[in-house]
Design a protein around this motif. Structure first.
Motif, PDB file in Angstrom:
ATOM      1  N   ARG A 113       9.790  18.764  39.652  1.00 34.68           N
ATOM      2  CA  ARG A 113      10.902  18.138  40.390  1.00 34.68           C
ATOM      3  C   ARG A 113      10.777  18.467  41.874  1.00 34.68           C
ATOM      4  NH1 ARG A 113      16.130  17.025  37.251  1.00 34.68           N
ATOM      5  NH2 ARG A 113      17.029  17.414  39.291  1.00 34.68           N
ATOM      6  N   SER A 114      11.298  19.611  42.266  1.00 34.04           N
ATOM      7  CA  SER A 114      11.358  19.922  43.704  1.00 34.04           C
ATOM      8  C   SER A 114       9.964  20.087  44.316  1.00 34.04           C
ATOM      9  CB  SER A 114      12.183  21.188  43.931  1.00 34.04           C
ATOM     10  OG  SER A 114      11.530  22.296  43.344  1.00 34.04           O
ATOM     11  N   ASN A 115       8.964  20.497  43.503  1.00 36.87           N
ATOM     12  CA  ASN A 115       7.629  20.719  44.075  1.00 36.87           C
ATOM     13  C   ASN A 115       6.639  19.594  43.748  1.00 36.87           C
ATOM     14  OD1 ASN A 115       7.472  21.351  41.378  1.00 36.87           O
ATOM     15  ND2 ASN A 115       6.694  23.439  41.646  1.00 36.87           N
ATOM     16  N   PHE A 116       7.143  18.446  43.251  1.00 37.92           N
ATOM     17  CA  PHE A 116       6.231  17.362  42.858  1.00 37.92           C
ATOM     18  C   PHE A 116       5.366  16.875  44.025  1.00 37.92           C
ATOM     19  CE2 PHE A 116       5.247  12.821  42.660  1.00 37.92           C
ATOM     20  CZ  PHE A 116       4.445  12.791  41.531  1.00 37.92           C
ATOM     21  N   GLU A 117       6.000  16.558  45.138  1.00 40.74           N
ATOM     22  CA  GLU A 117       5.281  15.974  46.282  1.00 40.74           C
ATOM     23  C   GLU A 117       4.087  16.833  46.682  1.00 40.74           C
ATOM     24  OE1 GLU A 117       5.712  13.237  48.119  1.00 40.74           O
ATOM     25  OE2 GLU A 117       7.507  12.457  47.115  1.00 40.74           O
ATOM     26  N   ILE A 118       4.366  18.111  46.889  1.00 44.01           N
ATOM     27  CA  ILE A 118       3.318  18.990  47.426  1.00 44.01           C
ATOM     28  C   ILE A 118       2.232  19.269  46.383  1.00 44.01           C
ATOM     29  CG2 ILE A 118       4.482  21.216  46.922  1.00 44.01           C
ATOM     30  CD1 ILE A 118       3.552  21.922  49.908  1.00 44.01           C
ATOM     31  N   VAL A 119       2.624  19.476  45.117  1.00 46.36           N
ATOM     32  CA  VAL A 119       1.630  19.784  44.080  1.00 46.36           C
ATOM     33  C   VAL A 119       0.801  18.537  43.763  1.00 46.36           C
ATOM     34  CG1 VAL A 119       1.301  20.500  41.672  1.00 46.36           C
ATOM     35  CG2 VAL A 119       2.983  21.683  43.113  1.00 46.36           C
ATOM     36  N   ASN A 120       1.433  17.370  43.779  1.00 47.39           N
ATOM     37  CA  ASN A 120       0.709  16.128  43.529  1.00 47.39           C
ATOM     38  C   ASN A 120      -0.369  15.919  44.601  1.00 47.39           C
ATOM     39  OD1 ASN A 120       0.363  13.780  41.940  1.00 47.39           O
ATOM     40  ND2 ASN A 120       1.351  12.558  43.553  1.00 47.39           N
ATOM     41  N   LYS A 121      -0.057  16.350  45.822  1.00 47.20           N
ATOM     42  CA  LYS A 121      -0.996  16.182  46.928  1.00 47.20           C
ATOM     43  C   LYS A 121      -2.085  17.253  46.917  1.00 47.20           C
ATOM     44  CE  LYS A 121       1.053  14.965  50.787  1.00 47.20           C
ATOM     45  NZ  LYS A 121       1.819  15.254  52.024  1.00 47.20           N
ATOM     46  N   GLN A 122      -1.693  18.509  46.768  1.00 45.61           N
ATOM     47  CA  GLN A 122      -2.682  19.586  46.957  1.00 45.61           C
ATOM     48  C   GLN A 122      -2.802  20.583  45.809  1.00 45.61           C
ATOM     49  OE1 GLN A 122      -0.801  20.754  50.681  1.00 45.61           O
ATOM     50  NE2 GLN A 122      -0.269  22.750  49.819  1.00 45.61           N
ATOM     51  N   GLY A 123      -2.183  20.265  44.693  1.00 47.17           N
ATOM     52  CA  GLY A 123      -2.287  21.169  43.547  1.00 47.17           C
ATOM     53  C   GLY A 123      -1.512  22.461  43.758  1.00 47.17           C
ATOM     54  N   PHE A 124      -1.595  23.337  42.767  1.00 45.43           N
ATOM     55  CA  PHE A 124      -0.923  24.635  42.856  1.00 45.43           C
ATOM     56  C   PHE A 124      -1.808  25.652  43.570  1.00 45.43           C
ATOM     57  CE2 PHE A 124       1.459  23.023  39.161  1.00 45.43           C
ATOM     58  CZ  PHE A 124       2.741  23.405  39.500  1.00 45.43           C
ATOM     59  N   THR A 125      -1.192  26.537  44.311  1.00 50.46           N
ATOM     60  CA  THR A 125      -1.870  27.729  44.809  1.00 50.46           C
ATOM     61  C   THR A 125      -1.355  28.886  43.956  1.00 50.46           C
ATOM     62  OG1 THR A 125      -1.871  26.808  47.027  1.00 50.46           O
ATOM     63  CG2 THR A 125      -2.249  29.187  46.832  1.00 50.46           C
ATOM     64  N   GLN A 127      -2.206  16.475  33.890  1.00 49.24           N
ATOM     65  CA  GLN A 127      -1.393  15.391  34.434  1.00 49.24           C
ATOM     66  C   GLN A 127      -0.195  15.987  35.185  1.00 49.24           C
ATOM     67  OE1 GLN A 127       0.166  12.774  31.389  1.00 49.24           O
ATOM     68  NE2 GLN A 127       0.026  10.962  32.688  1.00 49.24           N
ATOM     69  N   ILE A 128       0.136  15.361  36.309  1.00 49.66           N
ATOM     70  CA  ILE A 128       1.312  15.803  37.069  1.00 49.66           C
ATOM     71  C   ILE A 128       2.295  14.638  37.109  1.00 49.66           C
ATOM     72  CG2 ILE A 128       2.143  16.513  39.353  1.00 49.66           C
ATOM     73  CD1 ILE A 128      -0.604  17.825  39.801  1.00 49.66           C
ATOM     74  N   LEU A 129       3.496  14.867  36.608  1.00 52.20           N
ATOM     75  CA  LEU A 129       4.495  13.794  36.511  1.00 52.20           C
ATOM     76  C   LEU A 129       5.731  14.151  37.329  1.00 52.20           C
ATOM     77  CD1 LEU A 129       4.343  13.388  32.605  1.00 52.20           C
ATOM     78  CD2 LEU A 129       3.208  11.921  34.306  1.00 52.20           C
ATOM     79  N   ASP A 130       6.443  13.132  37.800  1.00 54.93           N
ATOM     80  CA  ASP A 130       7.691  13.415  38.530  1.00 54.93           C
ATOM     81  C   ASP A 130       8.917  13.164  37.652  1.00 54.93           C
ATOM     82  OD1 ASP A 130       7.681  10.701  38.424  1.00 54.93           O
ATOM     83  OD2 ASP A 130       8.136  10.389  40.552  1.00 54.93           O
ATOM     84  N   ARG A 131       8.678  12.787  36.388  1.00 61.77           N
ATOM     85  CA  ARG A 131       9.814  12.651  35.468  1.00 61.77           C
ATOM     86  C   ARG A 131       9.306  12.784  34.031  1.00 61.77           C
ATOM     87  NH1 ARG A 131      11.243   6.919  37.590  1.00 61.77           N
ATOM     88  NH2 ARG A 131      10.254   7.962  39.330  1.00 61.77           N
ATOM     89  N   VAL A 132      10.242  12.998  33.123  1.00 64.12           N
ATOM     90  CA  VAL A 132       9.882  13.090  31.710  1.00 64.12           C
ATOM     91  C   VAL A 132       9.530  11.687  31.217  1.00 64.12           C
ATOM     92  CG1 VAL A 132      10.800  13.560  29.402  1.00 64.12           C
ATOM     93  CG2 VAL A 132      11.273  15.146  31.281  1.00 64.12           C
ATOM     94  N   PRO A 133       8.335  11.489  30.646  1.00 61.96           N
ATOM     95  CA  PRO A 133       7.928  10.145  30.226  1.00 61.96           C
ATOM     96  C   PRO A 133       8.675   9.682  28.978  1.00 61.96           C
ATOM     97  CG  PRO A 133       6.277  11.753  29.596  1.00 61.96           C
ATOM     98  CD  PRO A 133       7.308  12.505  30.368  1.00 61.96           C
ATOM     99  N   ASP A 134       8.841   8.382  28.865  1.00 65.24           N
ATOM    100  CA  ASP A 134       9.505   7.794  27.706  1.00 65.24           C
ATOM    101  C   ASP A 134       8.427   7.374  26.713  1.00 65.24           C
ATOM    102  OD1 ASP A 134      10.903   6.329  25.864  1.00 65.24           O
ATOM    103  OD2 ASP A 134      12.169   5.332  27.348  1.00 65.24           O
TER     104      ASP A 134
END
Lengths: 335, 335
Positions: free
Chosen positions: B36-48, B64-71
């Motif tokens: 949720r709150s860290n989607f933008e940054i992790v989607n761009k540069q992954g986790f440190t 896979q990195i998602l910004d919501r729970v898939p249906d």
């Protein structure tokens, strides 16, 4: 005309400044006010007062403005007839007796405590056994809104009476109380009454001051906001019932209606911020010892179970420790 | 090689990210992380990641990195074998069941709750009666120190076991737990154990989470600072004893030493800030319902007196209300 009474008034916030005004305006007293944080500005330009009883005043000054409690032992200062204490009462930080000691003339000065809480007279009676101590319970709503600027929104109602169990004869105690009331009310603008049942009034105020006041401080919600939560029913009223149980054990049976009255006198729409919440918001010390700690100690003394009050008290002790730490008064190295 | 398990992991803070890492590294699962709150940054540069078990990693990404729970009902998405919940658990704000519902395949998906607190499985068992629910009790100390940056300072120790009283046969429950443990520990870097006595571990953690945690939050002192005050003796230990009394009534006799051990594992010099204090400092919601409220409700159900816990709980309810108000979620006009 008789000589004016000499009065030293310590603590010129809202309550103290209006008290000084009442005492001066009756023309039967000359008041020396001891100021701390507002000394500079009041010494320069006097008080600015907006009062429902006294109207709007600018550059108002008592007879004397002091920046410390005068020492009456080694100077030409005449003894004070009354010392009126209107400071915040935080015995865990600095006891009142320590503050006023230099100005107390044994066998002469009468000490008047216009302060909330329980057993506030005990340390003073111990420290000044030759001096009488009077209780002042004030129902005023007066605040220093900025340094030297005082607003009084509600009519003053001051109950004066001698604290019980003093080593002085009853008639002298009564007379010293009645004389103070005469001075205080002489201008005819306010109400100051003789109320010898000091304990009852103090316990009645604790129904508010040991419950809503600390709860507001701990969760940072004013009395209006608190009433929008479930917490009045689950916590505040049960805490009030504990205060009433302790009061009854001590000898003051409070009427059941006091709970509803206490809540009703803090209506939601007024969003009243209690004193301890104001203090925590300002990073100031709180008066939890006399408003809550003494209630817990009386509960213990009389074997009354008061677990809610004890919990609130412990949390307040921790909050006071945090304030001390922030003010740099805790040695974190433990040495 | 067998097909990899499909895992949906919800909540990639400290605990969740390290869980995702363990699950991916064993090569037996492909993990879809919902951020949720860290989607933008992790989607761009992954986790440190700076981890005592996994070393320093940059640009680490799960499958896979998602910004919501898939249906999973109306798309070509394969069902998930496990949904692992590592979010904060605040049922009074948004229940977990509501969050994960679109991704739960009846009779297939196993729900794993790596979250603290009591009775957290109950609403999920009610909402998804055809799905098994596993308990994860984590002893890890992992935190997201800034968005997308996770620090793990203490070795992971994860206890997995099926929650009791589920309408599924014991063997299936045991197998689904053991299989999850196999996947989680497959990389051989961490410890994940089968612990069927879920209730005991949860109650043992509540000795800390229902006492030190909320007290720290309410007075804004960390566990080290609290131990420099009198409040550990007057409040925290008596509150811990109440937790133990309730635990015993429910059927979990905790050893007396747990009090000293709990305090000792939070030594003064470490100045550990509990999760609820971090939350109040950040203006975030607190997890008081499952950490404290459920303990109070169990106390009431079993007729155990727990006035200290009830008082702390009411104060936490007020704090949560204040956070809602600050976030604009309270209608102050009462309409």
């Amino acid at each position: 005309m008789a000589q004016k009474s000499r009065i030293l008034l310590v603590g010129c916030g809202g309550v103290g400044t209006i008290a000084a005004l009442n005492l001066e305006h009756g023309n039967k007293a000359e008041v020396s006010c001891v100021l701390r944080s507002n000394f500079e500005i009041v010494n320069k330009q006097g008080f600015t007062i907006r009062s429902c009883e006294h109207g709007d005043l600018t550059e108002w000054r008592p007879s004397q403005i002091l920046d410390r409690v005068p020492d009456v032992t080694n100077s030409g200062i005449q003894p004070f007839d009354y010392i009126v204490c209107c400071t915040k009462n935080t015995p865990d930080i600095r006891p009142i007796g320590q503050i006023i000691a230099p100005a107390v003339s044994p066998n002469h000065t009468v000490i008047v405590l216009i302060q909330n809480g329980l057993n506030i007279e005990k340390p003073l009676m111990a420290q000044f056994p030759q001096n009488m101590v009077l209780s002042g319970v004030s129902r005023i709503d007066a605040h220093e809104v900025s340094k030297g600027v005082v607003e009084q929104k509600q009519r003053d109602l001051l109950y004066i009476g001698p604290f019980p169990s003093q080593p002085h004869d009853a008639e002298s105690l009564r007379k010293s109380a009645l004389y103070f009331i005469d001075i205080y009310g002489a201008a005819g603008r306010t109400t100051c009454l003789y109320k010898p049942d000091v304990g009852y009034d103090r316990w009645a105020k604790l129904v508010y001051n040991a419950t809503l006041n600390p709860v507001s401080a701990l969760v940072d919600l004013n009395t209006g906001e608190l009433q929008m939560t479930s917490v009045v029913d689950t916590l505040v009223i049960p805490a009030m019932k504990e205060v009433m149980k302790v009061a009854e054990a001590v000898g003051h049976k409070l009427p059941d209606e006091i709970i509803e009255e206490t809540i009703r006198s803090n209506p939601i729409e007024k969003m009243i911020t209690p004193s301890m919440q104001v203090d925590t918001q300002m990073g100031s010390f709180i008066e939890h010892e006399n408003l809550l700690g003494e209630v817990c100690r009386e509960a213990q003394r009389f074997g009354v179970d008061a677990p809610i009050l004890s919990t609130l008290y412990s949390l307040c002790v921790a909050v006071q420790w945090r304030t001390k730490k922030i003010k740099g008064l805790i040695n974190l190295n433990g040495s």
